[in-house]
Design a protein around this motif. Structure first.
Motif, PDB file in Angstrom:
ATOM      1  N   ILE A  63       0.837  -1.201   0.000  1.00 10.93           N
ATOM      2  CA  ILE A  63       0.000   0.000   0.000  1.00 10.93           C
ATOM      3  C   ILE A  63       0.873   1.253   0.000  1.00 10.93           C
ATOM      4  O   ILE A  63       0.587   2.232  -0.694  1.00 10.93           O
ATOM      5  N   ILE A  64       1.953   1.230   0.743  1.00 10.88           N
ATOM      6  CA  ILE A  64       2.857   2.390   0.798  1.00 10.88           C
ATOM      7  C   ILE A  64       3.489   2.626  -0.575  1.00 10.88           C
ATOM      8  O   ILE A  64       3.563   3.766  -1.052  1.00 10.88           O
ATOM      9  N   ARG A  65       3.932   1.552  -1.260  1.00  9.35           N
ATOM     10  CA  ARG A  65       4.504   1.692  -2.606  1.00  9.35           C
ATOM     11  C   ARG A  65       3.473   2.246  -3.581  1.00  9.35           C
ATOM     12  O   ARG A  65       3.773   3.105  -4.414  1.00  9.35           O
ATOM     13  N   LEU A  66       2.230   1.745  -3.473  1.00 12.42           N
ATOM     14  CA  LEU A  66       1.163   2.222  -4.357  1.00 12.42           C
ATOM     15  C   LEU A  66       0.886   3.699  -4.130  1.00 12.42           C
ATOM     16  O   LEU A  66       0.715   4.470  -5.089  1.00 12.42           O
ATOM     17  N   ALA A  67       0.871   4.135  -2.870  1.00 11.02           N
ATOM     18  CA  ALA A  67       0.639   5.550  -2.558  1.00 11.02           C
ATOM     19  C   ALA A  67       1.764   6.415  -3.114  1.00 11.02           C
ATOM     20  O   ALA A  67       1.519   7.511  -3.646  1.00 11.02           O
ATOM     21  N   GLU A  68       3.009   5.939  -3.044  1.00 10.21           N
ATOM     22  CA  GLU A  68       4.136   6.693  -3.591  1.00 10.21           C
ATOM     23  C   GLU A  68       4.053   6.791  -5.104  1.00 10.21           C
ATOM     24  O   GLU A  68       4.357   7.834  -5.690  1.00 10.21           O
ATOM     25  N   GLN A  69       3.609   5.712  -5.753  1.00 13.35           N
ATOM     26  CA  GLN A  69       3.458   5.752  -7.212  1.00 13.35           C
ATOM     27  C   GLN A  69       2.373   6.735  -7.629  1.00 13.35           C
ATOM     28  O   GLN A  69       2.522   7.470  -8.598  1.00 13.35           O
ATOM     29  N   ILE A  70       1.273   6.762  -6.890  1.00 12.99           N
ATOM     30  CA  ILE A  70       0.187   7.699  -7.212  1.00 12.99           C
ATOM     31  C   ILE A  70       0.648   9.129  -6.993  1.00 12.99           C
ATOM     32  O   ILE A  70       0.349  10.019  -7.792  1.00 12.99           O
ATOM     33  N   GLU A  76      -2.829  15.353 -14.354  1.00 10.84           N
ATOM     34  CA  GLU A  76      -3.769  14.833 -15.361  1.00 10.84           C
ATOM     35  C   GLU A  76      -3.977  13.333 -15.184  1.00 10.84           C
ATOM     36  O   GLU A  76      -5.089  12.821 -15.307  1.00 10.84           O
ATOM     37  N   GLU A  77      -2.871  12.619 -14.899  1.00  8.96           N
ATOM     38  CA  GLU A  77      -2.980  11.170 -14.698  1.00  8.96           C
ATOM     39  C   GLU A  77      -3.726  10.840 -13.409  1.00  8.96           C
ATOM     40  O   GLU A  77      -4.471   9.867 -13.346  1.00  8.96           O
ATOM     41  N   ARG A  78      -3.541  11.666 -12.373  1.00 11.96           N
ATOM     42  CA  ARG A  78      -4.264  11.432 -11.112  1.00 11.96           C
ATOM     43  C   ARG A  78      -5.773  11.622 -11.294  1.00 11.96           C
ATOM     44  O   ARG A  78      -6.564  10.940 -10.647  1.00 11.96           O
ATOM     45  N   GLY A  82      -9.597   7.930 -10.558  1.00  9.17           N
ATOM     46  CA  GLY A  82     -10.928   7.711  -9.976  1.00  9.17           C
ATOM     47  C   GLY A  82     -11.902   7.067 -10.943  1.00  9.17           C
ATOM     48  O   GLY A  82     -12.483   6.008 -10.642  1.00  9.17           O
ATOM     49  N   PRO A  83     -12.127   7.663 -12.140  1.00  9.66           N
ATOM     50  CA  PRO A  83     -13.057   7.033 -13.084  1.00  9.66           C
ATOM     51  C   PRO A  83     -12.608   5.640 -13.527  1.00  9.66           C
ATOM     52  O   PRO A  83     -13.435   4.749 -13.718  1.00  9.66           O
ATOM     53  N   THR A  84     -11.293   5.439 -13.675  1.00 10.44           N
ATOM     54  CA  THR A  84     -10.802   4.129 -14.103  1.00 10.44           C
ATOM     55  C   THR A  84     -11.083   3.071 -13.036  1.00 10.44           C
ATOM     56  O   THR A  84     -11.551   1.971 -13.354  1.00 10.44           O
ATOM     57  N   LEU A  85     -10.828   3.395 -11.768  1.00 13.23           N
ATOM     58  CA  LEU A  85     -11.132   2.453 -10.683  1.00 13.23           C
ATOM     59  C   LEU A  85     -12.629   2.189 -10.577  1.00 13.23           C
ATOM     60  O   LEU A  85     -13.055   1.063 -10.333  1.00 13.23           O
ATOM     61  N   ARG A  86     -13.436   3.249 -10.755  1.00  8.71           N
ATOM     62  CA  ARG A  86     -14.887   3.069 -10.675  1.00  8.71           C
ATOM     63  C   ARG A  86     -15.364   2.107 -11.761  1.00  8.71           C
ATOM     64  O   ARG A  86     -16.182   1.219 -11.508  1.00  8.71           O
TER      65      ARG A  86
END
Length: 194
Positions: A63-70, A76-78, A82-86
């Motif tokens: 989870i920590i690695r994923l948060a750092e990647q985000i 624009e990518e961020r 949200g829509p992609t996960l939804r």
């Protein structure tokens, strides 16, 4: 003999002897503890915020690695995450809450300028036709034309035409309104679209 039986029953049930108030005995309230009338109310210490799930364990390394990647992504990518996960998780799309006509105070809602811009974008779909005037010589032709598209009788159409200016048709499309205006103009009347 009877007196000794009553005395023994009272000794075997000592809770029945103590009465705490009118018609209340300790037999009906086994956990009753009399309160000291001079005692002060107990003040409980509440946490600063309420967490119904209790303390949470620290996040895993994944989870920590994923948060750092985000966090490393561009804005624009961020915005696309949200829509992609939804879509990927098949969550329903949340409908926006309309706040038209609600007073949100000085700090809430959008500015006045943006609401006026939204009003200009909304295109009118229902129109009304208003008979403004007509030539006296063309009165009969105008009455016949009004009867043709309003489904009124002769007397009702005559009364309607004599009340000029008057709405003769409401809630119609733009094409229908233009068609009615042209027909009335052809017989000698003047009608406008509102």
């Amino acid at each position: 003999m009877k007196l000794s039986v009553v005395f023994k029953s009272l000794r075997s049930y000592p809770a029945l002897r103590v009465v705490t108030g009118p018609l209340q005995s300790r037999a009906f309230q086994p956990d009753f503890i009399p309160r000291d009338p001079k005692s002060k109310p107990v003040r409980h210490k509440y946490p600063a915020f309420y967490d119904p799930y209790g303390p949470r364990p620290p996040p895993s390394d994944k989870i920590i690695r994923l948060a750092e990647q985000i966090a490393a992504l561009s804005p624009e990518e961020r915005n696309v995450i949200g829509p992609t996960l939804r879509d990927r998780l098949r969550h329903p799309k949340i409908q926006p809450v309309l706040v038209e006509g609600m007073d949100l105070g000085p700090q809430g809602g959008s500015g006045v300028g943006s609401s006026k811009a939204e009003e200009k974008k909304v295109e009118k779909t229902a129109f009304d036709v208003k008979l403004e005037k007509f030539d006296a010589a063309a009165k009969i032709k105008v009455i016949k034309e009004v009867r043709a598209f309003t489904n009124l009788g002769l007397k009702e159409a005559k009364d309607l035409v004599e009340k000029v200016p008057v709405l003769i048709k409401q809630g119609i499309t733009k094409e229908e309104a233009n068609d009615i205006i042209e027909k009335i103009k052809a017989v000698g009347g003047v009608a406008v679209m509102e």
